[in-house]
Design an enzyme around this catalytic site. Structure first.
Site, PDB file in Angstrom:
ATOM      1  CG  ASP A  44       0.372  -2.145   6.382  1.00 29.63           C
ATOM      2  OD1 ASP A  44      -0.395  -2.394   6.828  1.00 29.63           O
ATOM      3  OD2 ASP A  44       0.544  -1.737   4.957  1.00 29.63           O
ATOM      4  CG  HIS A  54      -1.900   0.941   1.208  1.00 29.15           C
ATOM      5  ND1 HIS A  54      -1.476   2.362   1.833  1.00 29.15           N
ATOM      6  CD2 HIS A  54      -3.288   0.980   1.108  1.00 29.15           C
ATOM      7  CE1 HIS A  54      -2.734   3.080   1.923  1.00 29.15           C
ATOM      8  NE2 HIS A  54      -3.798   2.245   1.329  1.00 29.15           N
ATOM      9  CD  GLN A 113      -6.808  -4.207   4.238  1.00 32.94           C
ATOM     10  OE1 GLN A 113      -7.994  -4.842   4.705  1.00 32.94           O
ATOM     11  NE2 GLN A 113      -7.026  -2.915   3.742  1.00 32.94           N
ATOM     12  CE  LYS A 121      -7.409  -0.170   6.338  1.00 38.54           C
ATOM     13  NZ  LYS A 121      -8.230   0.419   5.450  1.00 38.54           N
ATOM     14  CB  CYS A 124      -3.886   3.396  -1.532  1.00 40.67           C
ATOM     15  SG  CYS A 124      -5.052   4.461  -1.191  1.00 40.67           S
TER      16      CYS A 124
END
Ligand code: C6P
Length: 426
Positions: A217, A140, A220, A243, A381
């Site tokens: 990261d 991303h 997700q 999220k 993104c």
């Protein structure tokens, strides 16, 4: 966690039936799912962008402002003490959720801020000209641009893992990419475009051999699977509350103790200091050192209620549910003539990107919206990944599930895609 959930169509039917049962148990918690869009029941399949919020979270927010509102770490009055206790209590609950000590969890606005914090506060102190930072082409922008800014400032070099045809990370490149020059390997735990879940154990092993750090990261992954930062053995780990059923503007950054302690602050101001004199200052202990100014008190406190809610739903159940629904969705999408699904890595998660012939994904999304179906269209993104995949228009459509989605909703989306194609062919 197994890579293959089901072997046969009958097993898939059974897994989907169970996942629907699971969804129906929790759907009623989300008032927004009763909305109608253009006269049709809302089918919300844009969960990778942001999830919906359950009633307990909405109530907790209301309760905070109704009963508890005061600034934290400042006042000695009862309300401020209660707010401070609730704020630090939430830190403990969120830290426990990822199996981290509370003092290693910094409240940040979101994943993006967590990455920028480390790229700046750790990076400026530890990265020099000629050092290498290893990323991948599936990142991303939030996990590319801060490192590019650091590289520009320091003269460091960025190297990128490529992907294989199935959208998995090409680990054959690891020996070439990760070397004694590598200072940090920063990767998505799960891709927001391909759904690929990266082989973190392997990455950590290779990075350790090269004495490099690992940044995950986890924007997700944390919402969709059980995570344990100590088992993952990473050095930094960032995620976003919005999220995972939480409000926007609150997230978490985990860092290994000795790294956080050695880092300079990211921002200066109130709360992050021990003492200020006219000729300088000393820092507060971690994690306050990284929380300058009045923090997002309300949303941090509610973040504690969010993780309690997710724990009650069950992270293992959420993961199993979404695996079944994702298998079902990918199967149904691939039945559509002329439709390309991007990402087939084993054990993939529920962010599914696709394109339909030469239809612009924005047009597809607009037609779906008319049927009440919310998906995302664009570059997500991840422009370098769009280029790598060679997607038409540099974009894809993307449907992403959460534990409140059902196979019936996938069927509604599939019917809407057929409608879109007929419309564009006419
Ligand atoms: N991806 C999507 O629709 P923030 O915006 O800071 O909460 O999260 C940034 C981010 C970082 N890494 C990954 C892998 C992500 O997916 C995201 C957010 C959303 O895909 C919004 S662009």
């Amino acid at each position: 966690m197994s890579e293959t959930l089901v072997e046969t169509p009958r097993e898939l039917d059974e897994a989907v039936r169970r996942s629907d049962e699971h969804a129906l148990r929790y759907r009623g918690d989300f008032p927004i799912l009763d909305r109608r869009i253009h006269g049709k029941p809302l089918v919300y399949l844009d969960n990778s962008a942001t999830s919906q919020k359950p009633r307990v979270v909405l109530d907790a927010l209301d309760d905070y402002y109704t009963r508890l509102n005061a600034n934290v770490h400042r006042g000695l009055h009862t309300l401020s003490e209660e707010a401070t206790n609730a704020y630090e209590g939430a830190r403990e609950r969120v830290a426990r959720f990822i199996n981290a000590p509370a003092r290693n969890l910094v409240f940040v606005r979101n994943t993006t801020e967590g990455i920028n914090l480390v790229a700046t506060a750790w990076g400026r102190k530890n990265v020099r000209a000629g050092d290498e930072i290893v990323l991948s082409v599936m990142e991303h922008h939030s996990n590319i641009v801060p490192w590019q800014m650091l590289a520009k400032e320091t003269g460091a070099v960025i190297r990128y893992f490529d992907i294989r045809d199935d959208g998995s990370l090409d680990m054959e490149q690891a020996d070439r990419l990760i070397s004694e020059k590598t200072r940090i390997v920063a990767l998505a735990h799960m891709s927001n475009v391909l759904g690929t879940v990266n082989p973190i154990d392997d990455i950590v092993t290779r990075a350790r051999q090269a004495s490099a750090l690992v940044f995950l990261d986890a924007a997700q992954s944390v919402p969709h699977m059980p995570v344990d930062v100590q088992r993952l053995d990473c050095d930094f780990f960032a995620f976003s509350g919005h999220k995972m059923c939480g409000p926007t503007g609150i997230g978490g950054l985990y860092g290994r103790e000795e790294l956080l302690e050695a880092m300079d602050p990211y921002m200066g101001g109130g709360s992050m200091i021990d003492e200020v004199r006219l000729d300088g200052f000393t820092c507060a202990d971690i994690p306050e050192k990284f929380e300058a100014g009045t923090p997002n008190i309300a949303h941090a406190i509610v973040f504690g209620d969010v993780v309690d809610y997710l724990e009650a739903v069950g992270m293992e159940q959420i993961h199993t549910h979404e695996r079944a629904l994702t298998d079902y969705m990918v199967g149904r999408l691939e039945e559509i003539d002329g439709l390309t699904v991007y990402g087939h890595a084993p054990g993939r998660g529920g962010a599914v990107s696709f394109n339909l012939e030469d239809m612009h994904p924005s047009d597809l999304s607009t037609v779906l919206d008319r049927q009440g179906v919310a998906i995302r269209a664009g570059h997500h993104c991840a422009q370098p990944l769009m280029r790598r995949l060679g997607t038409p228009y540099g974009a894809t459509a993307r449907a992403s599930v959460y534990f409140y989605n059902t196979s019936e909703e996938i069927d509604v989306m599939i019917a809407a895609i057929h409608k879109a194609r007929n419309l564009f062919r006419a």
